[in-house]
Each structure stands twice: as structure tokens, then as C-alpha cells.
Write a protein that holds these residues in place. Structure first.
Motif, PDB file in Angstrom:
ATOM      1  N   ASN A 223       0.793  -1.226   0.000  1.00 20.65           N
ATOM      2  CA  ASN A 223       0.000   0.000   0.000  1.00 20.65           C
ATOM      3  C   ASN A 223       0.829   1.281   0.000  1.00 20.65           C
ATOM      4  O   ASN A 223       0.309   2.354   0.275  1.00 20.65           O
ATOM      5  CB  ASN A 223      -0.959   0.015   1.189  1.00 20.65           C
ATOM      6  N   ILE A 224       2.128   1.209  -0.303  1.00 20.52           N
ATOM      7  CA  ILE A 224       2.926   2.431  -0.389  1.00 20.52           C
ATOM      8  C   ILE A 224       2.962   2.910  -1.829  1.00 20.52           C
ATOM      9  O   ILE A 224       2.638   2.162  -2.767  1.00 20.52           O
ATOM     10  CB  ILE A 224       4.357   2.228   0.162  1.00 20.52           C
ATOM     11  N   GLN A 225       3.374   4.162  -2.047  1.00 21.63           N
ATOM     12  CA  GLN A 225       3.281   4.719  -3.386  1.00 21.63           C
ATOM     13  C   GLN A 225       4.342   5.785  -3.621  1.00 21.63           C
ATOM     14  O   GLN A 225       5.041   6.221  -2.706  1.00 21.63           O
ATOM     15  CB  GLN A 225       1.889   5.294  -3.616  1.00 21.63           C
ATOM     16  N   ASP A 226       4.458   6.168  -4.880  1.00 25.74           N
ATOM     17  CA  ASP A 226       5.332   7.251  -5.338  1.00 25.74           C
ATOM     18  C   ASP A 226       6.740   7.133  -4.734  1.00 25.74           C
ATOM     19  O   ASP A 226       7.362   6.089  -4.844  1.00 25.74           O
ATOM     20  CB  ASP A 226       4.693   8.602  -5.026  1.00 25.74           C
ATOM     21  N   GLY A 227       7.233   8.208  -4.107  1.00 25.49           N
ATOM     22  CA  GLY A 227       8.606   8.209  -3.608  1.00 25.49           C
ATOM     23  C   GLY A 227       8.872   7.132  -2.584  1.00 25.49           C
ATOM     24  O   GLY A 227       9.955   6.532  -2.567  1.00 25.49           O
ATOM     25  N   ASN A 228       7.908   6.858  -1.719  1.00 27.56           N
ATOM     26  CA  ASN A 228       8.110   5.802  -0.718  1.00 27.56           C
ATOM     27  C   ASN A 228       8.299   4.448  -1.378  1.00 27.56           C
ATOM     28  O   ASN A 228       9.127   3.644  -0.940  1.00 27.56           O
ATOM     29  CB  ASN A 228       6.920   5.757   0.236  1.00 27.56           C
ATOM     30  N   LEU A 229       7.536   4.189  -2.436  1.00 25.08           N
ATOM     31  CA  LEU A 229       7.691   2.916  -3.142  1.00 25.08           C
ATOM     32  C   LEU A 229       9.026   2.871  -3.874  1.00 25.08           C
ATOM     33  O   LEU A 229       9.731   1.850  -3.826  1.00 25.08           O
ATOM     34  CB  LEU A 229       6.539   2.714  -4.122  1.00 25.08           C
ATOM     35  N   PHE A 230       9.391   3.965  -4.546  1.00 24.88           N
ATOM     36  CA  PHE A 230      10.688   3.959  -5.221  1.00 24.88           C
ATOM     37  C   PHE A 230      11.815   3.678  -4.237  1.00 24.88           C
ATOM     38  O   PHE A 230      12.693   2.843  -4.496  1.00 24.88           O
ATOM     39  CB  PHE A 230      10.952   5.294  -5.915  1.00 24.88           C
ATOM     40  N   HIS A 231      11.821   4.385  -3.107  1.00 25.66           N
ATOM     41  CA  HIS A 231      12.908   4.202  -2.148  1.00 25.66           C
ATOM     42  C   HIS A 231      12.906   2.786  -1.576  1.00 25.66           C
ATOM     43  O   HIS A 231      13.980   2.228  -1.299  1.00 25.66           O
ATOM     44  CB  HIS A 231      12.802   5.237  -1.036  1.00 25.66           C
ATOM     45  N   ASP A 232      11.732   2.200  -1.403  1.00 24.71           N
ATOM     46  CA  ASP A 232      11.664   0.822  -0.916  1.00 24.71           C
ATOM     47  C   ASP A 232      12.236  -0.142  -1.945  1.00 24.71           C
ATOM     48  O   ASP A 232      13.062  -1.010  -1.638  1.00 24.71           O
ATOM     49  CB  ASP A 232      10.212   0.454  -0.595  1.00 24.71           C
ATOM     50  N   VAL A 233      11.836   0.014  -3.207  1.00 27.14           N
ATOM     51  CA  VAL A 233      12.319  -0.875  -4.266  1.00 27.14           C
ATOM     52  C   VAL A 233      13.826  -0.725  -4.459  1.00 27.14           C
ATOM     53  O   VAL A 233      14.570  -1.714  -4.513  1.00 27.14           O
ATOM     54  CB  VAL A 233      11.575  -0.612  -5.584  1.00 27.14           C
ATOM     55  N   THR A 234      14.307   0.529  -4.558  1.00 29.51           N
ATOM     56  CA  THR A 234      15.741   0.707  -4.818  1.00 29.51           C
ATOM     57  C   THR A 234      16.580   0.261  -3.628  1.00 29.51           C
ATOM     58  O   THR A 234      17.705  -0.218  -3.799  1.00 29.51           O
ATOM     59  CB  THR A 234      16.053   2.167  -5.217  1.00 29.51           C
ATOM     60  N   HIS A 235      16.034   0.402  -2.398  1.00 25.75           N
ATOM     61  CA  HIS A 235      16.770  -0.071  -1.228  1.00 25.75           C
ATOM     62  C   HIS A 235      16.827  -1.592  -1.200  1.00 25.75           C
ATOM     63  O   HIS A 235      17.907  -2.174  -1.011  1.00 25.75           O
ATOM     64  CB  HIS A 235      16.124   0.450   0.048  1.00 25.75           C
ATOM     65  N   GLU A 236      15.688  -2.241  -1.395  1.00 24.53           N
ATOM     66  CA  GLU A 236      15.674  -3.701  -1.280  1.00 24.53           C
ATOM     67  C   GLU A 236      16.478  -4.358  -2.400  1.00 24.53           C
ATOM     68  O   GLU A 236      17.201  -5.321  -2.164  1.00 24.53           O
ATOM     69  CB  GLU A 236      14.236  -4.227  -1.258  1.00 24.53           C
ATOM     70  N   ILE A 237      16.377  -3.839  -3.632  1.00 21.69           N
ATOM     71  CA  ILE A 237      17.185  -4.445  -4.691  1.00 21.69           C
ATOM     72  C   ILE A 237      18.652  -4.074  -4.509  1.00 21.69           C
ATOM     73  O   ILE A 237      19.545  -4.835  -4.892  1.00 21.69           O
ATOM     74  CB  ILE A 237      16.676  -4.059  -6.094  1.00 21.69           C
ATOM     75  N   GLY A 238      18.928  -2.919  -3.883  1.00 23.66           N
ATOM     76  CA  GLY A 238      20.312  -2.566  -3.578  1.00 23.66           C
ATOM     77  C   GLY A 238      20.981  -3.582  -2.673  1.00 23.66           C
ATOM     78  O   GLY A 238      22.204  -3.774  -2.717  1.00 23.66           O
ATOM     79  N   HIS A 239      20.176  -4.254  -1.856  1.00 18.26           N
ATOM     80  CA  HIS A 239      20.717  -5.307  -0.999  1.00 18.26           C
ATOM     81  C   HIS A 239      21.270  -6.480  -1.811  1.00 18.26           C
ATOM     82  O   HIS A 239      21.999  -7.317  -1.260  1.00 18.26           O
ATOM     83  CB  HIS A 239      19.645  -5.826  -0.045  1.00 18.26           C
ATOM     84  N   ASN A 240      20.922  -6.562  -3.079  1.00 15.23           N
ATOM     85  CA  ASN A 240      21.519  -7.622  -3.882  1.00 15.23           C
ATOM     86  C   ASN A 240      23.012  -7.396  -4.070  1.00 15.23           C
ATOM     87  O   ASN A 240      23.737  -8.311  -4.438  1.00 15.23           O
ATOM     88  CB  ASN A 240      20.798  -7.737  -5.228  1.00 15.23           C
ATOM     89  N   TRP A 241      23.480  -6.173  -3.819  1.00 12.45           N
ATOM     90  CA  TRP A 241      24.931  -5.907  -3.803  1.00 12.45           C
ATOM     91  C   TRP A 241      25.490  -6.093  -2.397  1.00 12.45           C
ATOM     92  O   TRP A 241      26.563  -6.663  -2.238  1.00 12.45           O
ATOM     93  CB  TRP A 241      25.191  -4.499  -4.343  1.00 12.45           C
TER      94      TRP A 241
END
Length: 641
Positions: free
Chosen positions: A390-408
């Protein structure tokens, strides 16, 4: 030397200080020598070794009683110089048993990683068998909380000995799995997020031997690398998103979906694989009766996870890697998460984040990645991330980029999250800031030094150093792992080393420790060595202590009666932390001089006087004028005539 006219009431600042240079520039800090496993320069040594675990898993999701049953076969390779008489495995679902350590240590008020209230939780081990040199043995496991020991009737030989382990198991899927996994109920069906879903080998390394710290909620994971070949059987009405590459699309997808995936593989724009109108229809699945088995493979990974639901909308787009290789970014989500302000852009958030991190740090080694909208606020696994629905816009972007960043960090650079949370959460948060400022011209970025300024308040309230293990860190304080580490990396890059030297050393760390297990010392050593700077003063104060920074201007005076002969400025380090000194001097004629003094000016004590060449009377001296440092008292940073 003549004081500046009218300066008698404006040059004097408090000279009280608690600084001790011998604490900061401590020759006894970090003196252990390198060895054959981990070199003094911070790279793996000539005899570095690492054990390996390859997995074959067959699991079935039973929706009627929300359980998962499975069989895991593990081929475990002992590359260590030690003979092994027993093995340790993690059975993380025991965290949800009513009598687990994690349940016992959950506050009465609850928290984000709450594991109480699920009375059916816990992992059931039905049988264990090992095979060694052609012979099989049944094993009675010794289970201690969420660890399982296999006491072997044989000895696994060092430097290449291998054993095969087979475990049959089952567990009830918790509705809220400590913010790592669980079940989200939507109007079109349940979204299942399956993680920590199979018995996993504990790491055996040259630092601790068997790493058997229990899983208790906040502290995450430390895992061996290996290849995964896994099969998940689910109701035929469900779509499955999993780590790795789907091996049997012809069995589980319609011809139309297979065609759309091929289109997505060649498109930088988002392509719909399953639309909202297709959810729940016969046309959306090859069959709607019985079960279907989805088969995935993932090479050289430390973990896998997956998600399944009949409620999924599915989008995809091509990922472009620096080498010319191509991949696929996916997003799966229920109708409750649809729309351009929600998961309608999630595929692009994921795709472009992967492309950014691949270009600037290390190429993403796997072909596919998926963002899942579900019950978990934000959780990362190799090739798949769980974000709140249920998150959106900037909060969703930051969540996605943070979690996929953990792949590094820590999926590629395989640190021990259960002991050193700052090494994955903090370094990931650091690289996230660059991805945020880059995405769509900074749509969700922040190019100010706001974080550094806020850090001064964090330092004042900090009670636990970054080196503190997660289960010892206060549940209201663990944000320091993210924030303080990231700010520290910014300061090293922007103030201490400069971007070119920092970036080179940081990439050396990533490339030398990709798919390996670095310790904090390894990171410190390689940054020192590759940047050509003794940064031990920084590591000691920023990682091992909770010191604060307070630089002050205490005196300003002309060197002689002739203002063109220069100005003498005295500064004071009032707190225990030291940093380089950034100075801006403004003269009456409008001339502005910016100076940077190295951290070494504090090596002999808390006070330092230096000369600035001037052409007219000095009217203002300011320390850290652009707020690049977390100074706790800005009022004493400024002198005005």
C-alpha cells in the motif's frame, strides 16, 4: 601580534574540551596482522577458502491449511582445512514457535519483528539422511531453537570432502512473518511470500568456525553460496514469482503470456504479462484445475525466495547490463496496488535501479529480478524483493531501490548480517542515495546535506556503536545501522578522501569480496590500502564508538598591524571526535578564501592556530560553511567582526 580592532568580545569562545588525541590516534587499534586467509591489504589471502552448499528443493504450498511441505537435498562441500564431525543447519521457521528465543525476547508492546501470537508456528523435521562416499545414514537431529545439528557417523575430510544431506520438513506459513514473509489477504486471493522456507546450511568460516547465532528477528542472515535447483507446486490458478530463471514456462504459462514475456525481453518500456482484467479467468492460466509445478534455477547465490498468488497483476521490462547482457525486471501485485502512483511504475523502479548499480558498482550477476507487493514492509532476497502493498510514489521507489540494492550488499558481497548489520544496511543505504538522485533526473532525490546535519542530533542521542550486534541494539536505535553508516561513507567520500579516491577503493572492496565473506577488518584494510590513507582514526570513532563532533573558532587576530600580512585563526576540537577542518574566510573587500586542513592538525592536541593570507581586514570566519560535517554546535563555528 595586534588583535583585530573591536574583537575583544567576539573572538573568545569557550575553551573547555574533552578531546584526547591519544584516544583517536591510537596505535594499539587494529594492529592484528594479515594471514594466509585474509591479507593485510584487505583482499582474500592466497589460502582463502569458503565452503559451498548446492540445493535441490521440492516444495508444495497447501492452501487449505496454509502449510508448506518440502524436501531439500544439499550437496555440501568442505573446502576448509578442518575435518568436520558434525554439521549445523538453520531452521528459521522455528522463530515462530511459541517457545522460541525470538518470542521470549519480543517486547510486550510488540515491534516490527514481532513473532508472538502465531500458535501454529515452528518447523517440523520429519526425517534426515546423509550420504557419504556411497553410503547412506539416517540421522536423529539435535534441534536447539532454530538451529539443527547433525552429528555424523563419518568424518568429512578437509579440502574437498563432500556430503549429501536430505531433509523432509513442513511448517505452517505465518500470516505476519516477522516482516520477512507471510500472507496478505486481498479481494482476489492471498499473496504468499515465502522466505526462510527450507533448512539452510550455517556458514563455517575461518573466523568463528560454525556460525550458529540464533535467528531472533532483527539480525538477518549469513549464508554459503551455491547453485539452486528448486520446484514449487502450487494451485494451478496461481502465478509464481521466484529467485532465478523459470525453466518450464511452457508448462505454467499460456502461449499469450510466453509471447508477452518475449516482447518484454526486448522492451525498455513496461509490458503487461497478466492484466487486471485477466485475474481469475480461465484464459489467464494453462489450466485452473489441480496443481502446477514451477521450476526455477539460480546459480551462485546465497539464498532464494518466492511468492505465489492468483491475485497477481504481472508487468515486465528489459534490463540492460554494462556488458551488453540483457535481463528482465518484473513486478507482481494485487489490484489493491495498481496505478501509476503505486506498482504501475514498480517495474521501472526496479529496472533502472539494477542498471544504475550494475554500471557504478558491480554488474548484476543474475538474469531476472522481481518486486512483489505483499505483507512485508521491505525485505530483500537474491533476485526478488518484498515491498509493502500500500505504499506509493517516492516511498515505493525508495523501498524498491533499497531492497534491490541489498543484492549488492549482502547478496553479492556476502557479509555476516547477524553480527555486522551496518555492513549491509548502511553500505546499501549509501549507494541508494546516488540511485535516488539519478532516477528520472532526481525525481525522488535529495542533493542537499540534510542527512549530515541530522547526523549531529543522532550522535548526541547515540548509546550503541555501529559494531554492536543487532540483537544487542535498541529496537528504537537500529536505524543507525542505515543512517550513521551511510553518512560516514559520505563524509569519507566528500571530505576525507575525495570522490575519485573513495570510489576506487570502494569498488576494490566490492570486486575483491564478491561472492565471499568479508569481515569489518577486511573492509577497513582495503579502504586504507586502496585509498592510500590511514583511516584507523575514522573507523575507531565512527564504527566502534559513539563520540560527537564539535569544532569551534576561539580566536581571530591579525598577524601584524598590516592586514595584508595575514590573519591568525585558532580553532578548538571540543568533543572526542575529529574530522578535517573546512574553513571559509571572508574579508572586508569581499574576497572569500576556502581552506581545508587535514585531520592531522589534531594529532598533538585539541587546539590549532593557522595563518590565512589576506588582502584586507577579516570580517567573518566560518567552519564547515556547507555543512559537510555533523558538528553538534553550529553557533561556535562562526566568528564575525
Amino acid at each position: 601580534m595586534i588583535p583585530l580592532t573591536g574583537s575583544s568580545q567576539t573572538t573568545q569562545q569557550s575553551t573547555e574540551t574533552i578531546y584526547n588525541q591519544h584516544e583517536v590516534f591510537d596505535p594499539s587499534f587494529f594492529t592484528q596482522s594479515g594471514n594466509m586467509y585474509r591479507s593485510a591489504s584487505g583482499i582474500p589471502g592466497p589460502a582463502y577458502w569458503q565452503n559451498r552448499a548446492n540445493y535441490e528443493i521440492h516444495a508444495t504450498l497447501n492452501e487449505q491449511d496454509t502449510t508448506l511441505t518440502g524436501e531439500v537435498k544439499i550437496h555440501y562441500l568442505n573446502n576448509s582445512p578442518d575435518s568436520l564431525h558434525y554439521l549445523w543447519l538453520q531452521i528459521d521457521q522455528n522463530l515462530f514457535a511459541p517457545d522460541s528465543r525470538g518470542a521470549a525476547t519480543t517486547p510486550i508492546s510488540g515491534d516490527r519483528f514481532d513473532v508472538k501470537g502465531y500458535t501454529q508456528g515452528g518447523e517440523h523435521i520429519h526425517s534426515v539422511e546423509v550420504a557419504y562416499k556411497g553410503k547412506s545414514y539416517k540421522i536423529e537431529p539435535v534441534i536447539s531453537d532454530d538451529r539443527m545439528q547433525l552429528r555424523l557417523p563419518v568424518t568429512i575430510s578437509p579440502k574437498g570432502g563432500a556430503v549429501d544431506v536430505k531433509v523432509n520438513y513442513s511448517f505452517s506459513i505465518p500470516r505476519y512473518g516477522a516482516d520477512r514473509m507471510g500472507r496478505l489477504y486481498t479481494k482476489n486471493g492471498v499473496v504468499y511470500e515465502l522466505a526462510q522456507w527450507y533448512p539452510r546450511m550455517c556458514v563455517y568460516d575461518d573466523i568463528k568456525g560454525w556460525n550458529t547465532l540464533p535467528y531472533m528477528g532483527l539480525g538477518e542472515f549469513y549464508l554459503e553460496y551455491g547453485d539452486f535447483d528448486y520446484y514449487v507446486t502450487v494451485p494451478a490458478s496461481m502465478i509464481v514469482a521466484g529467485s532465478g530463471v523459470l525453466q518450464n514456462p511452457e508448462d505454467v504459462l499460456t502461449k499469450a503470456q510466453q509471447s508477452r514475456l518475449k516482447k518484454a525481453a526486448g522492451s525498455d518500456s513496461t509490458v503487461s504479462i497478466v492484466s487486471e482484467s485477466e485475474i481469475g479467468t480461465d484464459a489467464a492460466r494453462p489450466t485452473t484445475k489441480g496443481n502446477l509445478t514451477w521450476h526455477f534455477k539460480m546459480k551462485n547465490s546465497r539464498d532464494i525466495a518466492w511468492s505465489a498468488s492468483k491475485a497477481f497483476i504481472w508487468d515486465a521490462a528489459r534490463v540492460n547490463y554494462p556488458s551488453g547482457r540483457k535481463g528482465l525486471a518484473n513486478a507482481v501485485y494485487p489490484v489493491e496496488s495498481k496505478g501509476v502512483h503505486r506498482y504501475g511504475r514498480a517495474t521501472q523502479y526496479l529496472k533502472q535501479s539494477i542498471e544504475f548499480y550494475s554500471k557504478h558498482y558491480f554488474e548484476f550477476p543474475w538474469d531476472n529480478a522481481t518486486a512483489v507487493a505483499g505483507v512485508a514492509l521491505g525485505m530483500e532476497y537474491p533476485g526478488i524483493v518484498f515491498c509493502m502493498y500500500n505504499i506509493q510514489d517516492g516511498n515505493l521507489f525508495h523501498d524498491v531501490t533499497h531492497e534491490i540494492g541489498h543484492n549488492w550488499f549482502p547478496m553479492i558481497v556476502g557479509t555476516n548480517e547477524r553480527r555486522f548489520m551496518w555492513m549491509d544496511e548502511g553500505m546499501n543505504t549509501f549507494i541508494n542515495s546516488f540511485a535516488s538522485n539519478w532516477f528520472n533526473g532526481g525525481e525522488y532525490g535529495d542533493t542537499t546535506n540534510r542527512d549530515v546535519m541530522q547526523m549531529s542530533r543522532v550522535l548526541k542521542n547515540s548509546t550503541d556503536p555501529l559494531i554492536t550486534a543487532p540483537e544487542n541494539m535498541g529496537l528504537r536505535d537500529y536505524g543507525q545501522y542505515y543512517f550513521k553508516t551511510a553518512v560516514g561513507m559520505k563524509i569519507l567520500r566528500n571530505v576525507v578522501l575525495g570522490p575519485e579516491r573513495f570510489d576506487y577503493a570502494f569498488k576494490q572492496y566490492i570486486h575483491n569480496w564478491a561472492f565471499k565473506h568479508p569481515q569489518p577488518d577486511d573492509f577497513f584494510r582495503i579502504m586504507n590500502s586502496a585509498a592510500g590513507e590511514d583511516l584507523n582514526w575514522f573507523w575507531k570513532q565512527w564504527v566502534y564508538n559513539t563520540w560527537q563532533l564539535d569544532q569551534a573558532v576561539t580566536n581571530v587576530r591579525q598577524a601584524t598591524e598590516d592586514v595584508k600580512e595575514g590573519c591568525l585563526i585558532t580553532i578548538l576540537n571540543k568533543q572526542k571526535m575529529v574530522m578535517p577542518v573546512l574553513v571559509r574566510v571572508t574579508e572586508q573587500n569581499g574576497k572569500v578564501t576556502n581552506l581545508k586542513l587535514p585531520v592531522e592538525v589534531w594529532q598533538r592536541g585539541p587546539k590549532w592556530t593557522f595563518k590565512v593570507n589576506t588582502t584586507s581586514a577579516v570580517t567573518k570566519v566560518e567552519l564547515d560553511p556547507d555543512h559537510d560535517l555533523p558538528d553538534g554546535d553550529l553557533q561556535n563555528n562562526v566568528w564575525t567582526k
